[in-house]
Design a protein around this motif. Structure first.
Motif, PDB file in Angstrom:
ATOM      1  N   GLY A 170       0.795  -1.216   0.000  1.00 44.51           N
ATOM      2  CA  GLY A 170       0.000   0.000   0.000  1.00 44.51           C
ATOM      3  C   GLY A 170       0.831   1.271   0.000  1.00 44.51           C
ATOM      4  N   VAL A 171       2.109   1.142  -0.384  1.00 38.55           N
ATOM      5  CA  VAL A 171       2.947   2.339  -0.414  1.00 38.55           C
ATOM      6  C   VAL A 171       3.443   2.516  -1.846  1.00 38.55           C
ATOM      7  CG1 VAL A 171       4.960   3.509   0.540  1.00 38.55           C
ATOM      8  CG2 VAL A 171       3.578   2.027   1.995  1.00 38.55           C
ATOM      9  N   ASP A 172       4.655   1.995  -2.148  1.00 37.25           N
ATOM     10  CA  ASP A 172       5.163   2.159  -3.501  1.00 37.25           C
ATOM     11  C   ASP A 172       4.527   1.138  -4.442  1.00 37.25           C
ATOM     12  OD1 ASP A 172       8.360   0.423  -3.323  1.00 37.25           O
ATOM     13  OD2 ASP A 172       6.486   0.119  -2.211  1.00 37.25           O
ATOM     14  N   SER A 173       4.721   1.392  -5.731  1.00 35.00           N
ATOM     15  CA  SER A 173       4.036   0.575  -6.735  1.00 35.00           C
ATOM     16  C   SER A 173       4.959   0.302  -7.910  1.00 35.00           C
ATOM     17  CB  SER A 173       2.785   1.309  -7.224  1.00 35.00           C
ATOM     18  OG  SER A 173       2.149   0.610  -8.272  1.00 35.00           O
ATOM     19  N   THR A 174       4.710  -0.814  -8.586  1.00 35.78           N
ATOM     20  CA  THR A 174       5.458  -1.182  -9.779  1.00 35.78           C
ATOM     21  C   THR A 174       4.499  -1.465 -10.917  1.00 35.78           C
ATOM     22  OG1 THR A 174       7.200  -2.170  -8.424  1.00 35.78           O
ATOM     23  CG2 THR A 174       7.152  -2.767 -10.750  1.00 35.78           C
ATOM     24  N   LEU A 175       4.822  -0.947 -12.081  1.00 36.76           N
ATOM     25  CA  LEU A 175       4.080  -1.221 -13.305  1.00 36.76           C
ATOM     26  C   LEU A 175       5.009  -1.979 -14.244  1.00 36.76           C
ATOM     27  CD1 LEU A 175       1.491  -0.635 -15.086  1.00 36.76           C
ATOM     28  CD2 LEU A 175       2.762   1.328 -15.979  1.00 36.76           C
ATOM     29  N   LYS A 176       4.563  -3.128 -14.716  1.00 36.16           N
ATOM     30  CA  LYS A 176       5.398  -3.954 -15.576  1.00 36.16           C
ATOM     31  C   LYS A 176       4.734  -4.165 -16.938  1.00 36.16           C
ATOM     32  CE  LYS A 176       7.402  -6.526 -11.691  1.00 36.16           C
ATOM     33  NZ  LYS A 176       7.546  -7.849 -11.041  1.00 36.16           N
ATOM     34  N   ILE A 177       5.585  -4.223 -17.944  1.00 36.19           N
ATOM     35  CA  ILE A 177       5.130  -4.540 -19.295  1.00 36.19           C
ATOM     36  C   ILE A 177       5.963  -5.710 -19.794  1.00 36.19           C
ATOM     37  CG2 ILE A 177       4.685  -3.673 -21.614  1.00 36.19           C
ATOM     38  CD1 ILE A 177       4.970  -0.828 -20.538  1.00 36.19           C
ATOM     39  N   GLN A 178       5.282  -6.781 -20.191  1.00 33.90           N
ATOM     40  CA  GLN A 178       5.990  -7.934 -20.728  1.00 33.90           C
ATOM     41  C   GLN A 178       5.086  -8.725 -21.642  1.00 33.90           C
ATOM     42  OE1 GLN A 178       7.618 -10.668 -17.808  1.00 33.90           O
ATOM     43  NE2 GLN A 178       8.934 -11.622 -19.323  1.00 33.90           N
ATOM     44  N   PRO A 179       5.408  -8.812 -22.918  1.00 35.10           N
ATOM     45  CA  PRO A 179       6.531  -8.176 -23.596  1.00 35.10           C
ATOM     46  C   PRO A 179       6.161  -6.789 -24.088  1.00 35.10           C
ATOM     47  CG  PRO A 179       5.372  -9.602 -25.117  1.00 35.10           C
ATOM     48  CD  PRO A 179       4.646  -9.708 -23.794  1.00 35.10           C
ATOM     49  N   ALA A 180       7.141  -5.917 -24.195  1.00 40.03           N
ATOM     50  CA  ALA A 180       6.893  -4.581 -24.703  1.00 40.03           C
ATOM     51  C   ALA A 180       6.657  -4.624 -26.212  1.00 40.03           C
ATOM     52  CB  ALA A 180       8.073  -3.665 -24.380  1.00 40.03           C
ATOM     53  N   GLU A 181       5.764  -3.753 -26.681  1.00 43.60           N
ATOM     54  CA  GLU A 181       5.473  -3.614 -28.099  1.00 43.60           C
ATOM     55  C   GLU A 181       5.764  -2.180 -28.532  1.00 43.60           C
ATOM     56  OE1 GLU A 181       1.426  -4.801 -28.709  1.00 43.60           O
ATOM     57  OE2 GLU A 181       1.858  -6.931 -28.344  1.00 43.60           O
ATOM     58  N   LEU A 182       5.913  -1.997 -29.825  1.00 47.42           N
ATOM     59  CA  LEU A 182       6.244  -0.664 -30.355  1.00 47.42           C
ATOM     60  C   LEU A 182       5.237   0.380 -29.893  1.00 47.42           C
ATOM     61  CD1 LEU A 182       7.293  -1.551 -34.023  1.00 47.42           C
ATOM     62  CD2 LEU A 182       8.781  -1.117 -32.067  1.00 47.42           C
ATOM     63  N   GLY A 183       3.969   0.010 -29.858  1.00 42.82           N
ATOM     64  CA  GLY A 183       2.913   0.933 -29.479  1.00 42.82           C
ATOM     65  C   GLY A 183       2.909   1.324 -28.018  1.00 42.82           C
ATOM     66  N   ASP A 184       3.768   0.713 -27.229  1.00 41.67           N
ATOM     67  CA  ASP A 184       3.839   1.057 -25.801  1.00 41.67           C
ATOM     68  C   ASP A 184       4.717   2.280 -25.553  1.00 41.67           C
ATOM     69  OD1 ASP A 184       4.026  -2.463 -24.945  1.00 41.67           O
ATOM     70  OD2 ASP A 184       2.273  -1.165 -25.215  1.00 41.67           O
ATOM     71  N   SER A 185       5.380   2.750 -26.589  1.00 44.00           N
ATOM     72  CA  SER A 185       6.216   3.939 -26.429  1.00 44.00           C
ATOM     73  C   SER A 185       5.348   5.107 -25.978  1.00 44.00           C
ATOM     74  CB  SER A 185       6.911   4.289 -27.745  1.00 44.00           C
ATOM     75  OG  SER A 185       7.834   3.289 -28.105  1.00 44.00           O
ATOM     76  N   ALA A 186       5.665   5.678 -24.828  1.00 46.81           N
ATOM     77  CA  ALA A 186       4.834   6.713 -24.215  1.00 46.81           C
ATOM     78  C   ALA A 186       5.509   7.190 -22.944  1.00 46.81           C
ATOM     79  CB  ALA A 186       3.448   6.160 -23.876  1.00 46.81           C
ATOM     80  N   MET A 187       4.881   8.174 -22.313  1.00 51.09           N
ATOM     81  CA  MET A 187       5.287   8.595 -20.976  1.00 51.09           C
ATOM     82  C   MET A 187       4.366   7.901 -19.977  1.00 51.09           C
ATOM     83  SD  MET A 187       7.289  10.616 -19.164  1.00 51.09           S
ATOM     84  CE  MET A 187       7.746  12.181 -19.926  1.00 51.09           C
ATOM     85  N   TYR A 188       4.947   7.277 -18.976  1.00 49.65           N
ATOM     86  CA  TYR A 188       4.156   6.619 -17.939  1.00 49.65           C
ATOM     87  C   TYR A 188       4.233   7.483 -16.687  1.00 49.65           C
ATOM     88  CZ  TYR A 188       3.633   2.849 -21.150  1.00 49.65           C
ATOM     89  OH  TYR A 188       3.284   2.116 -22.264  1.00 49.65           O
ATOM     90  N   LEU A 189       3.059   7.955 -16.294  1.00 52.76           N
ATOM     91  CA  LEU A 189       2.955   8.890 -15.184  1.00 52.76           C
ATOM     92  C   LEU A 189       2.366   8.212 -13.961  1.00 52.76           C
ATOM     93  CD1 LEU A 189       1.340  11.874 -17.119  1.00 52.76           C
ATOM     94  CD2 LEU A 189       3.718  11.695 -16.421  1.00 52.76           C
ATOM     95  N   CYS A 190       2.936   8.515 -12.834  1.00 56.11           N
ATOM     96  CA  CYS A 190       2.378   8.067 -11.562  1.00 56.11           C
ATOM     97  C   CYS A 190       1.858   9.300 -10.831  1.00 56.11           C
ATOM     98  CB  CYS A 190       3.437   7.364 -10.732  1.00 56.11           C
ATOM     99  SG  CYS A 190       2.846   6.790  -9.128  1.00 56.11           S
ATOM    100  N   ALA A 191       0.724   9.147 -10.190  1.00 58.51           N
ATOM    101  CA  ALA A 191       0.157  10.244  -9.413  1.00 58.51           C
ATOM    102  C   ALA A 191      -0.415   9.681  -8.126  1.00 58.51           C
ATOM    103  CB  ALA A 191      -0.919  10.974 -10.199  1.00 58.51           C
ATOM    104  N   SER A 192      -0.491  10.531  -7.129  1.00 56.98           N
ATOM    105  CA  SER A 192      -1.110  10.090  -5.880  1.00 56.98           C
ATOM    106  C   SER A 192      -2.002  11.193  -5.334  1.00 56.98           C
ATOM    107  CB  SER A 192      -0.050   9.704  -4.841  1.00 56.98           C
ATOM    108  OG  SER A 192       0.679  10.834  -4.385  1.00 56.98           O
ATOM    109  N   SER A 193      -2.941  10.793  -4.513  1.00 62.13           N
ATOM    110  CA  SER A 193      -3.801  11.765  -3.852  1.00 62.13           C
ATOM    111  C   SER A 193      -4.108  11.280  -2.439  1.00 62.13           C
ATOM    112  CB  SER A 193      -5.091  12.010  -4.631  1.00 62.13           C
ATOM    113  OG  SER A 193      -5.897  10.861  -4.653  1.00 62.13           O
ATOM    114  N   LEU A 194      -4.380  12.247  -1.582  1.00 63.56           N
ATOM    115  CA  LEU A 194      -4.659  11.927  -0.185  1.00 63.56           C
ATOM    116  C   LEU A 194      -5.981  11.179  -0.051  1.00 63.56           C
ATOM    117  CD1 LEU A 194      -3.520  12.282   2.647  1.00 63.56           C
ATOM    118  CD2 LEU A 194      -4.733  14.463   2.802  1.00 63.56           C
ATOM    119  N   VAL A 195      -6.950  11.651  -0.810  1.00 66.96           N
ATOM    120  CA  VAL A 195      -8.267  11.027  -0.793  1.00 66.96           C
ATOM    121  C   VAL A 195      -8.769  10.904  -2.209  1.00 66.96           C
ATOM    122  CG1 VAL A 195      -8.913  11.839   1.495  1.00 66.96           C
ATOM    123  CG2 VAL A 195      -9.421  13.252  -0.494  1.00 66.96           C
ATOM    124  N   GLN A 196      -9.685   9.993  -2.419  1.00 67.22           N
ATOM    125  CA  GLN A 196     -10.375   9.917  -3.706  1.00 67.22           C
ATOM    126  C   GLN A 196     -11.333  11.093  -3.815  1.00 67.22           C
ATOM    127  OE1 GLN A 196     -11.842   6.283  -5.674  1.00 67.22           O
ATOM    128  NE2 GLN A 196     -11.618   5.345  -3.666  1.00 67.22           N
TER     129      GLN A 196
END
Lengths: 115, 114
Positions: free
Chosen positions: B72-98
């Protein structure tokens, strides 16, 4: 389903010109509305937000936005832009769906202010 | 000022390889989001966590993407296998409350798939 539309993809203005960026959303329930800004080389940050009450909200750096419920709009305005306002602006909607609040962003408007 | 930390900032990989991104949200923020931003478009929500639980992953391509937030603290995002179309910026955001909470974004991880 929620959606957000930003009509202007690229806007070029001279300094001191007035700015209005359009944002329309689609959602069936109560929403919270936001504008985020991304300055060159920086991360996205909050510009202003609307939850309830006065539909005219004021944010940082002289920006304001007006919520018009009947038009499902939340347009961003600034009376006189500065060169430092050059950035990308994103409208976002946050509404509850099955108990979960989903943040949906528009496609963004890239603003360039000419000195 | 507390910030959302992300790594790596840049990643270049070949298609079919595995990629992982890490995010450490602002301390105390229960809600964590992973977004993908393709050049010229707005951020697209991939997955949303409330503490360690996934509350929305409807837009996550689950055949190749996975995300976890074990404690419930840090997080990991995994891609396997990567494809050409996955090229992008991956953003992480957090908020105190929904709901009414402001999102705090990290600098992002830019992925290029060759």
């Amino acid at each position: 389903a929620q959606s957000v539309s930003q009509h202007n993809h690229h806007v070029i203005l001279s300094e001191a010109a007035s700015l209005e960026l359009g944002c329309n959303y689609s959602y069936g329930g109560t929403v919270n509305l936001f504008w985020y800004v991304q300055y060159p080389g920086q991360h996205l940050q909050l510009l202003l937000k609307y939850f309830s009450g006065d539909p005219l909200v004021k944010g940082i750096k002289g920006f304001e936005a007006e919520f018009i419920k009947s038009k499902f709009s939340f347009n961003l305005r600034k009376p006189s832009v500065q060169w430092s306002d050059t950035a990308e602006y994103f409208c976002a909607v946050n509404g509850a769906t099955s108990g979960t609040y989903k943040y949906i962003f528009g496609t963004g408007t890239r603003l360039k202010v000419l000195a | 000022e507390a910030e959302v930390a992300q790594s790596p900032r840049y990643k270049i990989t070949e298609k079919s390889q595995a990629v992982a991104f890490w995010c450490d949200p602002i301390s105390g923020h229960a809600t964590l989001y992973w977004y993908r931003q393709i050049l010229g478009q707005g951020p697209e929500l991939l997955v949303q966590f409330q503490d360690e639980s996934v509350v929305d992953d409807s837009q996550l391509p689950k055949d190749r993407f996975s995300a976890e937030r074990l404690k419930g603290v840090d997080s990991t995002l995994k891609i396997q296998p990567a494809e050409l179309g996955d090229s992008a910026m991956y953003l992480c955001a957090s908020s105190l409350v929904q709901g009414t909470g402001e999102l705090f974004f990290g600098e992002g991880s830019r992925l290029t798939v060759l």
